[in-house]
Design a protein around this motif. Sequence first.
Motif, PDB file in Angstrom:
ATOM      1  N   LEU A 133       9.451   1.205  -4.130  1.00  0.00           N
ATOM      2  CA  LEU A 133      10.971   0.926  -3.921  1.00  0.00           C
ATOM      3  C   LEU A 133      10.815   0.087  -2.208  1.00  0.00           C
ATOM      4  CD1 LEU A 133      12.717   3.172  -6.338  1.00  0.00           C
ATOM      5  CD2 LEU A 133      11.652   1.261  -6.720  1.00  0.00           C
ATOM      6  N   CYS A 134       9.592   0.711  -1.243  1.00  0.00           N
ATOM      7  CA  CYS A 134       9.908   0.085  -0.217  1.00  0.00           C
ATOM      8  C   CYS A 134       8.909  -0.582   0.472  1.00  0.00           C
ATOM      9  CB  CYS A 134      10.436   1.188   1.269  1.00  0.00           C
ATOM     10  SG  CYS A 134      10.713   0.126   2.977  1.00  0.00           S
ATOM     11  N   LYS A 135       8.894  -2.309   0.627  1.00  0.00           N
ATOM     12  CA  LYS A 135       7.635  -2.840   1.494  1.00  0.00           C
ATOM     13  C   LYS A 135       8.127  -3.213   2.209  1.00  0.00           C
ATOM     14  CE  LYS A 135       6.614  -4.851  -3.412  1.00  0.00           C
ATOM     15  NZ  LYS A 135       6.490  -5.665  -4.155  1.00  0.00           N
ATOM     16  N   THR A 136       6.794  -3.797   3.667  1.00  0.00           N
ATOM     17  CA  THR A 136       7.009  -3.673   4.494  1.00  0.00           C
ATOM     18  C   THR A 136       5.820  -4.877   5.218  1.00  0.00           C
ATOM     19  OG1 THR A 136       7.662  -1.428   5.002  1.00  0.00           O
ATOM     20  CG2 THR A 136       7.003  -2.827   6.936  1.00  0.00           C
ATOM     21  N   THR A 137       6.151  -5.524   5.688  1.00  0.00           N
ATOM     22  CA  THR A 137       5.154  -6.983   5.903  1.00  0.00           C
ATOM     23  C   THR A 137       3.589  -6.106   6.554  1.00  0.00           C
ATOM     24  OG1 THR A 137       7.073  -8.839   6.566  1.00  0.00           O
ATOM     25  CG2 THR A 137       4.381  -9.173   7.040  1.00  0.00           C
ATOM     26  N   MET A 138       2.379  -6.530   6.953  1.00  0.00           N
ATOM     27  CA  MET A 138       1.286  -6.068   6.943  1.00  0.00           C
ATOM     28  C   MET A 138       0.264  -7.412   7.246  1.00  0.00           C
ATOM     29  SD  MET A 138      -0.901  -4.146   8.240  1.00  0.00           S
ATOM     30  CE  MET A 138      -1.241  -2.603   7.987  1.00  0.00           C
ATOM     31  N   THR A 139       0.235  -7.605   8.504  1.00  0.00           N
ATOM     32  CA  THR A 139      -0.640  -9.263   9.058  1.00  0.00           C
ATOM     33  C   THR A 139      -0.844  -8.726   8.780  1.00  0.00           C
ATOM     34  OG1 THR A 139      -0.195  -7.937  10.878  1.00  0.00           O
ATOM     35  CG2 THR A 139       2.096  -9.142  10.848  1.00  0.00           C
ATOM     36  N   VAL A 140      -2.273  -7.740   9.323  1.00  0.00           N
ATOM     37  CA  VAL A 140      -3.378  -7.682   9.037  1.00  0.00           C
ATOM     38  C   VAL A 140      -4.251  -8.468   8.041  1.00  0.00           C
ATOM     39  CG1 VAL A 140      -5.638  -5.945   8.942  1.00  0.00           C
ATOM     40  CG2 VAL A 140      -3.732  -5.438  10.296  1.00  0.00           C
ATOM     41  N   SER A 141      -5.141  -9.179   7.960  1.00  0.00           N
ATOM     42  CA  SER A 141      -6.285  -9.949   7.030  1.00  0.00           C
ATOM     43  C   SER A 141      -4.655 -10.844   5.352  1.00  0.00           C
ATOM     44  CB  SER A 141      -7.002  -8.871   6.103  1.00  0.00           C
ATOM     45  OG  SER A 141      -7.823  -9.372   4.526  1.00  0.00           O
ATOM     46  N   GLU A 142      -3.317 -10.752   6.389  1.00  0.00           N
ATOM     47  CA  GLU A 142      -2.398 -11.419   5.932  1.00  0.00           C
ATOM     48  C   GLU A 142      -2.544 -10.660   4.332  1.00  0.00           C
ATOM     49  OE1 GLU A 142      -4.134 -15.801   5.467  1.00  0.00           O
ATOM     50  OE2 GLU A 142      -4.221 -15.543   7.122  1.00  0.00           O
ATOM     51  N   LEU A 143      -2.244  -9.802   4.764  1.00  0.00           N
ATOM     52  CA  LEU A 143      -2.184  -8.962   3.200  1.00  0.00           C
ATOM     53  C   LEU A 143      -0.473  -8.789   2.584  1.00  0.00           C
ATOM     54  CD1 LEU A 143      -3.780  -5.360   3.987  1.00  0.00           C
ATOM     55  CD2 LEU A 143      -4.794  -7.345   2.097  1.00  0.00           C
ATOM     56  N   GLY A 144       0.747  -9.343   4.107  1.00  0.00           N
ATOM     57  CA  GLY A 144       1.998  -9.705   3.916  1.00  0.00           C
ATOM     58  C   GLY A 144       2.995  -8.451   3.473  1.00  0.00           C
ATOM     59  N   LYS A 145       3.651  -8.489   2.205  1.00  0.00           N
ATOM     60  CA  LYS A 145       4.724  -6.986   1.481  1.00  0.00           C
ATOM     61  C   LYS A 145       3.899  -6.213   1.224  1.00  0.00           C
ATOM     62  CE  LYS A 145       8.954  -8.285   3.178  1.00  0.00           C
ATOM     63  NZ  LYS A 145       9.145  -7.870   3.963  1.00  0.00           N
ATOM     64  N   ILE A 146       3.527  -4.849   1.396  1.00  0.00           N
ATOM     65  CA  ILE A 146       3.054  -4.342   0.588  1.00  0.00           C
ATOM     66  C   ILE A 146       3.955  -2.945   0.444  1.00  0.00           C
ATOM     67  CG2 ILE A 146       0.696  -4.866   1.424  1.00  0.00           C
ATOM     68  CD1 ILE A 146       0.240  -2.564   3.557  1.00  0.00           C
ATOM     69  N   ASN A 147       3.616  -2.187  -0.035  1.00  0.00           N
ATOM     70  CA  ASN A 147       4.450  -1.036  -0.060  1.00  0.00           C
ATOM     71  C   ASN A 147       3.746   0.413   0.346  1.00  0.00           C
ATOM     72  OD1 ASN A 147       2.669   0.788  -2.777  1.00  0.00           O
ATOM     73  ND2 ASN A 147       3.039  -1.020  -3.478  1.00  0.00           N
ATOM     74  N   VAL A 148       4.506   1.451   0.083  1.00  0.00           N
ATOM     75  CA  VAL A 148       4.259   2.828   0.654  1.00  0.00           C
ATOM     76  C   VAL A 148       3.186   3.154   1.120  1.00  0.00           C
ATOM     77  CG1 VAL A 148       5.186   4.542   1.424  1.00  0.00           C
ATOM     78  CG2 VAL A 148       6.819   3.505   1.397  1.00  0.00           C
ATOM     79  N   TYR A 149       2.462   3.075  -0.741  1.00  0.00           N
ATOM     80  CA  TYR A 149       1.255   3.727  -1.104  1.00  0.00           C
ATOM     81  C   TYR A 149       0.120   2.724  -0.420  1.00  0.00           C
ATOM     82  CZ  TYR A 149       4.020   6.305  -4.695  1.00  0.00           C
ATOM     83  OH  TYR A 149       4.540   6.852  -5.593  1.00  0.00           O
ATOM     84  N   GLU A 150       0.227   1.638  -0.901  1.00  0.00           N
ATOM     85  CA  GLU A 150      -0.562   0.348  -0.302  1.00  0.00           C
ATOM     86  C   GLU A 150      -0.837   0.395   1.406  1.00  0.00           C
ATOM     87  OE1 GLU A 150      -0.303  -3.293  -3.107  1.00  0.00           O
ATOM     88  OE2 GLU A 150       1.402  -3.344  -1.311  1.00  0.00           O
ATOM     89  N   TYR A 151       0.079   1.662   2.069  1.00  0.00           N
ATOM     90  CA  TYR A 151      -0.300   1.615   3.768  1.00  0.00           C
ATOM     91  C   TYR A 151      -1.399   2.335   3.490  1.00  0.00           C
ATOM     92  CZ  TYR A 151       2.761  -1.480   6.727  1.00  0.00           C
ATOM     93  OH  TYR A 151       3.330  -3.096   7.066  1.00  0.00           O
ATOM     94  N   ILE A 152      -0.603   3.309   2.949  1.00  0.00           N
ATOM     95  CA  ILE A 152      -1.632   4.764   2.603  1.00  0.00           C
ATOM     96  C   ILE A 152      -3.076   4.162   2.390  1.00  0.00           C
ATOM     97  CG2 ILE A 152      -2.186   7.015   1.822  1.00  0.00           C
ATOM     98  CD1 ILE A 152       0.697   7.288   1.705  1.00  0.00           C
TER      99      ILE A 152
END
Length: 176
Positions: A133-152
């Motif tokens: 339920l929360c996405k934040t932009t990740m610039t590395v490797s152009e991942l774009g908006k990723i959720n908290v699980y994806e950040y982990i």
Amino acid sequence: MHLKLRFDEVDRWFEKDKEILNHQPANGGWTVQQVLEHIYLTNFYLLILIEKGSKKAMRNYLNLDLNSEIKNYSFDKEKFEEVGEHGAFEWIRPEHMEPKGELNSTEIRNLIILQYHQCLEYLELMKNGEGLLCKTTMTVSELGKINVYEYIYFLSLHSRRHLTQMKNNESETIKN
């Protein structure tokens, strides 16, 4: 499981002898000790984003339809995989993630262990899927908006990337 495996693999590097930990690779890259500090620093900054994201996700749980998010979620594993591959792409890390040599091995090891437990706490907090339920932009490797699980997961893949680098350093030390 991926997370525990990566943290366990990183932890084993602290048991290597000083020659391996401090070997300066021929290519001028970081020593294993510096790589371990970089992993800690990167985790530190990613965990700030993960903490903010988990808080926002839990707030969003009150207003968003979690079941709909779960039903419509798809994970593009291929997109993430290169994050874990050493040398798969060029990325200039921010200066605050560069090792400075201000912490000793024991301090870094203990901090990385704490970081693992932080990850577990966030996963426990969001055990019902709230991390979607929360996405934040990740610039590395152009991942774009990723959720908290994806950040982990990104945090775990980042460690895998550097495990390869440390193995390469160790191989070079043994050859010499």
